[in-house]
Scaffold this motif. Sequence first.
Motif, PDB file in Angstrom:
ATOM      1  N   LYS A   1      88.117   3.625 -47.782  1.00  0.00           N
ATOM      2  CA  LYS A   1      87.940   5.021 -47.175  1.00  0.00           C
ATOM      3  C   LYS A   1      89.427   5.478 -46.603  1.00  0.00           C
ATOM      4  O   LYS A   1      89.981   4.982 -45.483  1.00  0.00           O
ATOM      5  N   GLY A   2      90.045   6.406 -46.996  1.00  0.00           N
ATOM      6  CA  GLY A   2      91.054   7.139 -46.477  1.00  0.00           C
ATOM      7  C   GLY A   2      92.414   6.490 -46.906  1.00  0.00           C
ATOM      8  O   GLY A   2      93.661   6.574 -46.655  1.00  0.00           O
ATOM      9  N   VAL A   3      92.317   5.385 -47.848  1.00  0.00           N
ATOM     10  CA  VAL A   3      93.447   4.685 -48.502  1.00  0.00           C
ATOM     11  C   VAL A   3      93.367   4.709 -49.774  1.00  0.00           C
ATOM     12  O   VAL A   3      94.076   5.486 -50.501  1.00  0.00           O
ATOM     13  N   GLN A   4      92.390   4.176 -50.322  1.00  0.00           N
ATOM     14  CA  GLN A   4      92.371   4.161 -51.738  1.00  0.00           C
ATOM     15  C   GLN A   4      91.407   5.444 -52.311  1.00  0.00           C
ATOM     16  O   GLN A   4      91.585   6.028 -53.309  1.00  0.00           O
ATOM     17  N   PHE A   5      90.360   5.836 -51.605  1.00  0.00           N
ATOM     18  CA  PHE A   5      89.347   6.740 -51.716  1.00  0.00           C
ATOM     19  C   PHE A   5      89.473   7.812 -50.613  1.00  0.00           C
ATOM     20  O   PHE A   5      89.581   7.637 -49.405  1.00  0.00           O
ATOM     21  N   ASP A   6      88.912   9.118 -51.251  1.00  0.00           N
ATOM     22  CA  ASP A   6      88.827  10.163 -50.056  1.00  0.00           C
ATOM     23  C   ASP A   6      87.656   9.880 -49.126  1.00  0.00           C
ATOM     24  O   ASP A   6      86.661   9.563 -49.545  1.00  0.00           O
ATOM     25  N   GLY A   7      88.102   9.961 -47.980  1.00  0.00           N
ATOM     26  CA  GLY A   7      87.304   9.584 -46.790  1.00  0.00           C
ATOM     27  C   GLY A   7      86.101  10.516 -46.769  1.00  0.00           C
ATOM     28  O   GLY A   7      84.865   9.837 -46.637  1.00  0.00           O
ATOM     29  N   GLU A   8      86.002  11.636 -46.929  1.00  0.00           N
ATOM     30  CA  GLU A   8      84.959  12.543 -46.821  1.00  0.00           C
ATOM     31  C   GLU A   8      83.811  12.344 -48.076  1.00  0.00           C
ATOM     32  O   GLU A   8      82.785  12.137 -47.834  1.00  0.00           O
ATOM     33  N   ILE A   9      84.344  11.808 -49.281  1.00  0.00           N
ATOM     34  CA  ILE A   9      83.510  11.656 -50.185  1.00  0.00           C
ATOM     35  C   ILE A   9      82.829  10.347 -50.246  1.00  0.00           C
ATOM     36  O   ILE A   9      81.814  10.197 -50.423  1.00  0.00           O
ATOM     37  N   VAL A  10      83.586   9.434 -49.543  1.00  0.00           N
ATOM     38  CA  VAL A  10      83.071   8.142 -49.414  1.00  0.00           C
ATOM     39  C   VAL A  10      81.960   8.091 -48.145  1.00  0.00           C
ATOM     40  O   VAL A  10      80.837   7.668 -48.557  1.00  0.00           O
ATOM     41  N   GLN A  11      82.088   8.879 -47.270  1.00  0.00           N
ATOM     42  CA  GLN A  11      81.176   9.273 -46.192  1.00  0.00           C
ATOM     43  C   GLN A  11      79.902   9.781 -46.783  1.00  0.00           C
ATOM     44  O   GLN A  11      78.819   9.435 -46.544  1.00  0.00           O
ATOM     45  N   ALA A  12      80.061  10.797 -47.554  1.00  0.00           N
ATOM     46  CA  ALA A  12      78.997  11.541 -48.270  1.00  0.00           C
ATOM     47  C   ALA A  12      78.175  10.466 -49.208  1.00  0.00           C
ATOM     48  O   ALA A  12      76.842  10.564 -49.299  1.00  0.00           O
TER      49      ALA A  12
END
Length: 89
Positions: A45-56
Motif C-alpha cells: 500500500k502506497g508503494v506498489q499499490f494505491d493506498g486508498e484503493i487497497v484500503q477500500a
Amino acid sequence: MKGDQIPFEARLVSVADAFDAMTSVRPYRPSLSVKHAMRELEEGKGVQFDGEIVQAFLRAFAEGTSLPIPTPQLQPLRLPTRAMEARRA
C-alpha cells in the motif's frame, strides 16, 4: 507516470489483478492463501499499490468469507519428470 498521474481505472485493476494472481495456482508456484494475499496488498500500500484503493479492497472483503473465491488448498509444485531430468544433464 506515478501516483495520481496513473488513471484511476489502471490503479484499481492493478490491485484486483495482483490479488487474483497471488491467489491463483501458477505453473511455477502454488497459490497464496487469501489472508497472505491481503497481507501482501497491505504491505504494498502506497508503494506498489494505491493506498486508498487497497484500503477500500480490504474493507470490502474484511471477512475472507465474503470473497467470491475460497482460499485454495496449498499443493506441492510437481514438475514433469522430463523437466527434472533435463536440469540434471
